[in-house]
Design an enzyme around this catalytic site. Structure first.
Site, PDB file in Angstrom:
ATOM      1  N   GLU A 159      -6.727 -59.657 -22.521  1.00 35.46           N
ATOM      2  CA  GLU A 159      -6.282 -61.074 -21.464  1.00 35.46           C
ATOM      3  C   GLU A 159      -7.428 -61.491 -20.837  1.00 35.46           C
ATOM      4  OE1 GLU A 159      -2.226 -63.450 -22.868  1.00 35.46           O
ATOM      5  OE2 GLU A 159      -1.710 -61.721 -23.792  1.00 35.46           O
ATOM      6  N   SER A 176     -15.523 -60.563 -22.274  1.00 36.75           N
ATOM      7  CA  SER A 176     -15.179 -61.819 -21.158  1.00 36.75           C
ATOM      8  C   SER A 176     -16.486 -62.566 -21.436  1.00 36.75           C
ATOM      9  CB  SER A 176     -15.696 -60.709 -20.138  1.00 36.75           C
ATOM     10  OG  SER A 176     -15.134 -59.468 -19.657  1.00 36.75           O
ATOM     11  N   PHE A 196      -4.410 -64.332 -32.294  1.00 35.39           N
ATOM     12  CA  PHE A 196      -4.732 -65.183 -31.463  1.00 35.39           C
ATOM     13  C   PHE A 196      -6.498 -64.242 -31.941  1.00 35.39           C
ATOM     14  CE2 PHE A 196      -7.075 -65.727 -27.462  1.00 35.39           C
ATOM     15  CZ  PHE A 196      -7.398 -66.847 -27.038  1.00 35.39           C
ATOM     16  N   ASP A 227      -4.073 -69.176 -19.168  1.00 31.09           N
ATOM     17  CA  ASP A 227      -2.725 -70.165 -18.617  1.00 31.09           C
ATOM     18  C   ASP A 227      -1.268 -70.255 -18.526  1.00 31.09           C
ATOM     19  OD1 ASP A 227      -5.021 -70.399 -17.220  1.00 31.09           O
ATOM     20  OD2 ASP A 227      -4.210 -72.646 -17.491  1.00 31.09           O
TER      21      ASP A 227
HETATM   22  C1  LIG Z   1      -5.034 -52.792 -28.002  1.00 36.17           C
HETATM   23  C2  LIG Z   1      -6.452 -53.897 -27.099  1.00 36.17           C
HETATM   24  C3  LIG Z   1      -5.609 -55.744 -28.009  1.00 36.17           C
HETATM   25  C4  LIG Z   1      -6.675 -56.898 -27.757  1.00 36.17           C
HETATM   26  N1  LIG Z   1      -6.368 -58.027 -28.347  1.00 36.17           N
HETATM   27  C5  LIG Z   1      -6.810 -58.937 -28.495  1.00 36.17           C
HETATM   28  C6  LIG Z   1      -6.234 -59.957 -29.708  1.00 36.17           C
HETATM   29  O1  LIG Z   1      -5.255 -60.152 -30.133  1.00 36.17           O
HETATM   30  N2  LIG Z   1      -7.481 -61.233 -29.341  1.00 36.17           N
HETATM   31  C7  LIG Z   1      -8.418 -61.266 -29.115  1.00 36.17           C
HETATM   32  O2  LIG Z   1      -9.014 -62.463 -29.233  1.00 36.17           O
HETATM   33  N3  LIG Z   1      -9.046 -60.937 -27.882  1.00 36.17           N
HETATM   34  C8  LIG Z   1      -8.172 -59.288 -27.901  1.00 36.17           C
HETATM   35  N4  LIG Z   1      -8.528 -57.778 -27.283  1.00 36.17           N
HETATM   36  C9  LIG Z   1      -9.991 -58.307 -26.752  1.00 36.17           C
HETATM   37  C10 LIG Z   1      -9.896 -58.252 -24.738  1.00 36.17           C
HETATM   38  O3  LIG Z   1      -9.305 -59.416 -24.173  1.00 36.17           O
HETATM   39  C11 LIG Z   1     -11.206 -57.550 -23.872  1.00 36.17           C
HETATM   40  O4  LIG Z   1     -11.458 -56.581 -24.636  1.00 36.17           O
HETATM   41  C12 LIG Z   1     -11.413 -58.592 -22.865  1.00 36.17           C
HETATM   42  O5  LIG Z   1     -11.103 -59.174 -23.146  1.00 36.17           O
HETATM   43  C13 LIG Z   1     -12.900 -57.689 -22.828  1.00 36.17           C
HETATM   44  O6  LIG Z   1     -13.927 -57.344 -23.307  1.00 36.17           O
HETATM   45  P1  LIG Z   1     -14.876 -56.163 -23.573  1.00 36.17           P
HETATM   46  O7  LIG Z   1     -14.044 -55.252 -24.840  1.00 36.17           O
HETATM   47  O8  LIG Z   1     -15.915 -56.872 -24.894  1.00 36.17           O
HETATM   48  O9  LIG Z   1     -15.259 -56.328 -22.218  1.00 36.17           O
HETATM   49  P2  LIG Z   1     -16.644 -56.430 -21.264  1.00 36.17           P
HETATM   50  O10 LIG Z   1     -17.069 -58.332 -22.051  1.00 36.17           O
HETATM   51  O11 LIG Z   1     -18.068 -55.633 -22.194  1.00 36.17           O
HETATM   52  O12 LIG Z   1     -16.523 -55.993 -20.247  1.00 36.17           O
HETATM   53  C14 LIG Z   1     -16.830 -54.758 -19.902  1.00 36.17           C
HETATM   54  C15 LIG Z   1     -16.768 -53.842 -18.726  1.00 36.17           C
HETATM   55  O13 LIG Z   1     -18.038 -55.013 -17.507  1.00 36.17           O
HETATM   56  C16 LIG Z   1     -16.888 -55.674 -16.303  1.00 36.17           C
HETATM   57  N5  LIG Z   1     -17.151 -57.601 -16.730  1.00 36.17           N
HETATM   58  C17 LIG Z   1     -17.630 -58.010 -17.611  1.00 36.17           C
HETATM   59  N6  LIG Z   1     -17.981 -59.346 -17.779  1.00 36.17           N
HETATM   60  C18 LIG Z   1     -18.006 -59.569 -15.841  1.00 36.17           C
HETATM   61  C19 LIG Z   1     -18.328 -59.909 -15.234  1.00 36.17           C
HETATM   62  N7  LIG Z   1     -18.481 -61.452 -15.438  1.00 36.17           N
HETATM   63  N8  LIG Z   1     -18.438 -59.840 -13.974  1.00 36.17           N
HETATM   64  C20 LIG Z   1     -17.737 -58.654 -13.419  1.00 36.17           C
HETATM   65  N9  LIG Z   1     -17.254 -58.219 -14.337  1.00 36.17           N
HETATM   66  C21 LIG Z   1     -17.403 -57.804 -15.548  1.00 36.17           C
HETATM   67  C22 LIG Z   1     -15.347 -56.379 -17.250  1.00 36.17           C
HETATM   68  O14 LIG Z   1     -14.213 -56.783 -16.686  1.00 36.17           O
HETATM   69  C23 LIG Z   1     -15.624 -54.390 -18.046  1.00 36.17           C
HETATM   70  O15 LIG Z   1     -14.422 -53.760 -16.907  1.00 36.17           O
HETATM   71  C24 LIG Z   1      -8.080 -57.223 -27.582  1.00 36.17           C
HETATM   72  C25 LIG Z   1      -8.777 -55.778 -26.824  1.00 36.17           C
HETATM   73  C26 LIG Z   1      -8.274 -54.232 -26.625  1.00 36.17           C
HETATM   74  C27 LIG Z   1      -8.420 -53.668 -26.637  1.00 36.17           C
END
Ligand SMILES: Cc1cc2nc3c(=O)[nH]c(=O)nc-3n(C[C@H](O)[C@H](O)[C@H](O)COP(=O)(O)OP(=O)(O)OC[C@H]3O[C@@H](n4cnc5c(N)ncnc54)[C@H](O)[C@@H]3O)c2cc1C
Length: 383
Positions: free
Chosen positions: A363, A131, A122, A239
């Site tokens: 997710e 996020s 995905f 979901d």
């Molecule tokens: C091992 C691993 C596997 C993954 N696998 C997949 C995959 O298969 N497919 C895929 O598409 N993605 C994948 N991901 C990505 C994952 O879904 C994202 O890392 C996650 O959604 C968070 O995004 P970010 O790391 O950019 O954090 P950021 O969005 O930069 O967030 C950093 C911090 O700020 C907080 N934050 C951000 N916005 C807000 C808000 N509006 N309100 C409050 N707090 C906030 C977050 O909660 C977090 O604590 C994977 C990630 C990892 C580490």
């Protein structure tokens, strides 16, 4: 709770348990060390028909539901979260096909995913779109009978190992989230490459890589649903998939609880097993209660999703939030109960603690789950 399952559901648990006992337990520490993708185990899961749980009978699946997926995922996670993540990520990658694919697309891709012959992944996250999944930079530009993809996806589970990718890209960057679309991209398509395997804190054997698209030309038939519906498909996918992350969390916590209980019965200090100390007993009692409470919420959310209930999105977010916070606490407590040995690689609980952390992040982080729950509550009231 497992006492309440039907015979078919108990069979799903039994099959998964056999894989855990015979194939996962003996190699999980080594997989964590070497970071080798668990292909042998994934093939065994395929042979055991567990990938069919994600898919309807029409396309060679079992026609069960997310509840059954949760059962298998929970048990696999009790053994090893790298394996369970790889299993669940293939499901995550194919859910957009289930949701938005037409009959031709489903016939082409789902049977091979059902048998486990092929894996899915995905591709949503990018360096600037975590996020804030609506800020995608990857573009898909229509060119006659094709789309041309350019951009890079980050941290995609099963990347490099999977054959079939659900990839989210902007078909109309001016429209924000309404300009996002989702495509199937097959491994081997010219212009589609992978980054190096990431070196991670936990789920180390699972594959996490970049997807790199450079003038990657795909047929227009690979568009899932209509242009502009990609973001809605992504949200509908989550979901269904978030209770599965909840099940991962329940499974890893269950594994840690079992280790802590066994250890507490054999470890003696002050002339008695540490399980005879009330402080340890209370920790074990809290851990067991929390695991069971999370399991109940995950099962409830999965059942509501399967029945198409209107509170599905909120319950799905709640189950992922509650179960993953629980798993982090329970695995930390398990390390504490094992004392110094808990910190050593000789015992599996330090790995479980490292593995559990990801369930609070992927997710949608748990802050994002709280946002979803609160906004839905403000809009529609408490359940
Ligand atoms: C091992 C691993 C596997 C993954 N696998 C997949 C995959 O298969 N497919 C895929 O598409 N993605 C994948 N991901 C990505 C994952 O879904 C994202 O890392 C996650 O959604 C968070 O995004 P970010 O790391 O950019 O954090 P950021 O969005 O930069 O967030 C950093 C911090 O700020 C907080 N934050 C951000 N916005 C807000 C808000 N509006 N309100 C409050 N707090 C906030 C977050 O909660 C977090 O604590 C994977 C990630 C990892 C580490």
């Amino acid at each position: 709770m497992h006492d309440l399952l039907t015979d078919e559901q108990k069979m799903i648990l039994d099959i998964s348990k056999q894989i855990v006992d015979q194939r996962i337990m003996p190699v999980r520490a080594e997989l964590d060390e070497t970071r080798e993708y668990p292909w042998e185990i994934i093939k065994e899961i395929g042979k055991s028909d567990l990938f069919r749980l994600f898919i309807s009978e029409e396309y060679e699946g079992m026609g069960t539901g997310i509840f059954e997926v949760c059962l298998a995922t929970e048990e696999l996670s009790r053994g090893d979260l790298s394996v369970a993540t790889s299993f669940a990520a293939s499901g995550l990658g194919l859910i957009p096909i289930n949701i938005a694919g037409n009959d031709e697309q489903k016939k082409k891709y789902l049977p091979k995913l059902a048998s486990g012959e092929k894996l899915a992944a995905f591709g949503l996250t990018e360096a600037e779109a975590g996020s804030d999944a609506g800020s995608l930079r990857t573009t898909a530009v229509k060119d006659g009978d094709h789309y041309i993809l350019n951009g890079t996806k980050q941290w995609i589970t099963n990347a490099g190992e999977a054959d079939i990718y659900s990839v989210f890209a902007m078909t109309d960057p001016n429209k924000g989230i309404r300009g996002a679309s989702v495509f199937i991209v097959e491994k081997g398509t010219p212009g589609f490459d992978f980054g190096k395997k990431e070196d991670k804190l936990g789920i180390r054997a699972s594959a996490t890589r970049e997807l790199i698209f450079t003038d990657c030309k795909i047929p227009k038939q690979n568009l899932l649903g209509r242009e502009g519906t990609g973001f809605i498909t992504a949200m509908k996918t989550f979901d269904e998939s978030r209770p599965v992350v909840g099940a991962q969390a329940v499974g890893v916590a269950q594994g840690a609880l079992e280790e802590a209980l066994e250890y507490s019965k054999v470890r003696k200090q002050f002339g008695a097993p540490i399980s005879s100390f009330q402080a340890i007993q209370h920790m074990l009692a809290d851990m067991a209660t929390e695991v069971e409470a999370a399991r109940a919420l995950v099962y409830h959310a999965a059942k509501v999703i399967d029945s198409g209930g209107k509170n599905g999105s909120r319950l799905s977010a709640m189950s992922k939030l509650f179960a993953s916070d629980m798993a982090m606490k329970v695995t930390v407590d398990a390390v504490q109960i094992l004392g110094g040995y808990g910190y050593m690689k000789e015992y599996p609980v330090e790995k479980m603690m490292r593995d559990a952390k990801i369930t609070q992040i992927y997710e949608g982080t748990n802050q994002i789950q709280r946002n979803i729950i609160a906004l839905d509550m403000i809009k529609r009231g408490v359940l």
